[in-house]
Design a protein around this motif. Sequence first.
Motif, PDB file in Angstrom:
ATOM      1  N   VAL A 148       0.857  -1.184   0.000  1.00 24.85           N
ATOM      2  CA  VAL A 148       0.000   0.000   0.000  1.00 24.85           C
ATOM      3  C   VAL A 148       0.893   1.233   0.000  1.00 24.85           C
ATOM      4  O   VAL A 148       1.948   1.241   0.619  1.00 24.85           O
ATOM      5  CB  VAL A 148      -0.953   0.013   1.213  1.00 24.85           C
ATOM      6  CG1 VAL A 148      -2.018  -1.054   1.071  1.00 24.85           C
ATOM      7  CG2 VAL A 148      -0.197  -0.197   2.524  1.00 24.85           C
ATOM      8  N   TYR A 149       0.448   2.263  -0.708  1.00 22.39           N
ATOM      9  CA  TYR A 149       1.317   3.421  -0.878  1.00 22.39           C
ATOM     10  C   TYR A 149       0.609   4.751  -0.606  1.00 22.39           C
ATOM     11  O   TYR A 149       1.139   5.596   0.091  1.00 22.39           O
ATOM     12  CB  TYR A 149       1.907   3.422  -2.288  1.00 22.39           C
ATOM     13  CG  TYR A 149       2.653   2.140  -2.607  1.00 22.39           C
ATOM     14  CD1 TYR A 149       3.937   1.930  -2.113  1.00 22.39           C
ATOM     15  CD2 TYR A 149       2.081   1.144  -3.371  1.00 22.39           C
ATOM     16  CE1 TYR A 149       4.632   0.754  -2.379  1.00 22.39           C
ATOM     17  CE2 TYR A 149       2.756  -0.038  -3.651  1.00 22.39           C
ATOM     18  CZ  TYR A 149       4.030  -0.234  -3.152  1.00 22.39           C
ATOM     19  OH  TYR A 149       4.693  -1.393  -3.405  1.00 22.39           O
ATOM     20  N   THR A 150      -0.587   4.947  -1.139  1.00 24.54           N
ATOM     21  CA  THR A 150      -1.265   6.224  -0.972  1.00 24.54           C
ATOM     22  C   THR A 150      -2.092   6.212   0.306  1.00 24.54           C
ATOM     23  O   THR A 150      -2.379   5.154   0.881  1.00 24.54           O
ATOM     24  CB  THR A 150      -2.194   6.518  -2.159  1.00 24.54           C
ATOM     25  OG1 THR A 150      -3.304   5.592  -2.127  1.00 24.54           O
ATOM     26  CG2 THR A 150      -1.458   6.378  -3.477  1.00 24.54           C
ATOM     27  N   VAL A 151      -2.482   7.396   0.739  1.00 22.89           N
ATOM     28  CA  VAL A 151      -3.276   7.500   1.962  1.00 22.89           C
ATOM     29  C   VAL A 151      -4.617   6.782   1.811  1.00 22.89           C
ATOM     30  O   VAL A 151      -5.111   6.159   2.763  1.00 22.89           O
ATOM     31  CB  VAL A 151      -3.476   8.983   2.351  1.00 22.89           C
ATOM     32  CG1 VAL A 151      -4.270   9.742   1.287  1.00 22.89           C
ATOM     33  CG2 VAL A 151      -4.173   9.101   3.697  1.00 22.89           C
ATOM     34  N   ASP A 152      -5.209   6.811   0.609  1.00 21.75           N
ATOM     35  CA  ASP A 152      -6.484   6.117   0.399  1.00 21.75           C
ATOM     36  C   ASP A 152      -6.303   4.603   0.427  1.00 21.75           C
ATOM     37  O   ASP A 152      -7.159   3.879   0.951  1.00 21.75           O
ATOM     38  CB  ASP A 152      -7.106   6.549  -0.933  1.00 21.75           C
ATOM     39  CG  ASP A 152      -7.494   8.017  -0.939  1.00 21.75           C
ATOM     40  OD1 ASP A 152      -8.017   8.482   0.087  1.00 21.75           O
ATOM     41  OD2 ASP A 152      -7.257   8.695  -1.951  1.00 21.75           O
ATOM     42  N   GLU A 153      -5.183   4.110  -0.126  1.00 29.07           N
ATOM     43  CA  GLU A 153      -4.910   2.674  -0.082  1.00 29.07           C
ATOM     44  C   GLU A 153      -4.666   2.203   1.342  1.00 29.07           C
ATOM     45  O   GLU A 153      -5.118   1.123   1.749  1.00 29.07           O
ATOM     46  CB  GLU A 153      -3.696   2.352  -0.958  1.00 29.07           C
ATOM     47  CG  GLU A 153      -3.954   2.464  -2.453  1.00 29.07           C
ATOM     48  CD  GLU A 153      -2.694   2.287  -3.279  1.00 29.07           C
ATOM     49  OE1 GLU A 153      -2.816   2.002  -4.475  1.00 29.07           O
ATOM     50  OE2 GLU A 153      -1.587   2.453  -2.734  1.00 29.07           O
TER      51      GLU A 153
END
Length: 300
Positions: A148-153
């Motif tokens: 996971v990388y983005t804040v939403d992920e």
Amino acid sequence: VELLQKSSVRAQVGARLAPLVKKLERGEDVDVADLVSLSAKLDAGYAEFTPATDVHPSAGIYIPSFYKPLDENVGGFPDAGLTLVSGITGTGKTSFLIELAKCAARNKKRCAILTLEMTMNQLVHRLVQIAPDLTEKQKANILLAEDVYTVDEVYAAASRAVAKYPGLHFVGIDYADMMVADKEQSESVMGRVYTTMALLAKKTKTPVILITQYRRLQEGQQVPTIEDIRYSGRAEQVASMILLLHNPEQVWSRTRMENGHNPLPRIEGMADIIVGKLRYRGKQKGMGAITVPWDSGRGA
């Protein structure tokens, strides 16, 4: 009247579910926490506002972390709140998170760690260094994710973990800056990270521990404060607790120079956990530092 109320609940939940179902049919990701929340509303009934007489008071603002210095001096983690752990690079932020996971695992509590910087293999290697006596059964209580990388992920993955493993002790994220790696960091971008993680804690009713870093300390500064957290304005607003790691034994900096201006004494083999903010009054009467042993050989 009761039948009409139940019908109203079903209609409102159905209207909220419809767009989520469409997303699922297209193979898109949805917020699992929303699905869990809507499911609960079907059971309990839907209401935007609830009379205070129908709300059960909870004295448990803090839940035990099983890490003795934190429990004895503060009371543990803020329940359903965001805890920020900040420090200079190399002061042991990841090791501190692993220490908390180890304590939870030994007490038969599951926790989830999303490692955005290190690989899972590297994290487990550090875990073995810190807690070589941890059994395989205890290790299984520490859930890891690295994709996971983005804040939403991160938000979606953590929500799924909470839904899959009810009673998750905490969700740890290492670390905040990596969630905006493809964007230019700014007050608004980092503010969204802090706010989203605070909402994750509240919505899932699970403590969230977010690792973050300082900006460079000012000339001559010895001890960090919450203002030294990168883009600290929003962090200070939304966090329920802020812990600042101060470890002069690990980083060669001005904090190691003996000039008489350091309010925290430098003790060999010891580090400080500075309680920078408490939203709820815990065992600690005010802000201050908790001095703890630091084993540089194990990194904890």
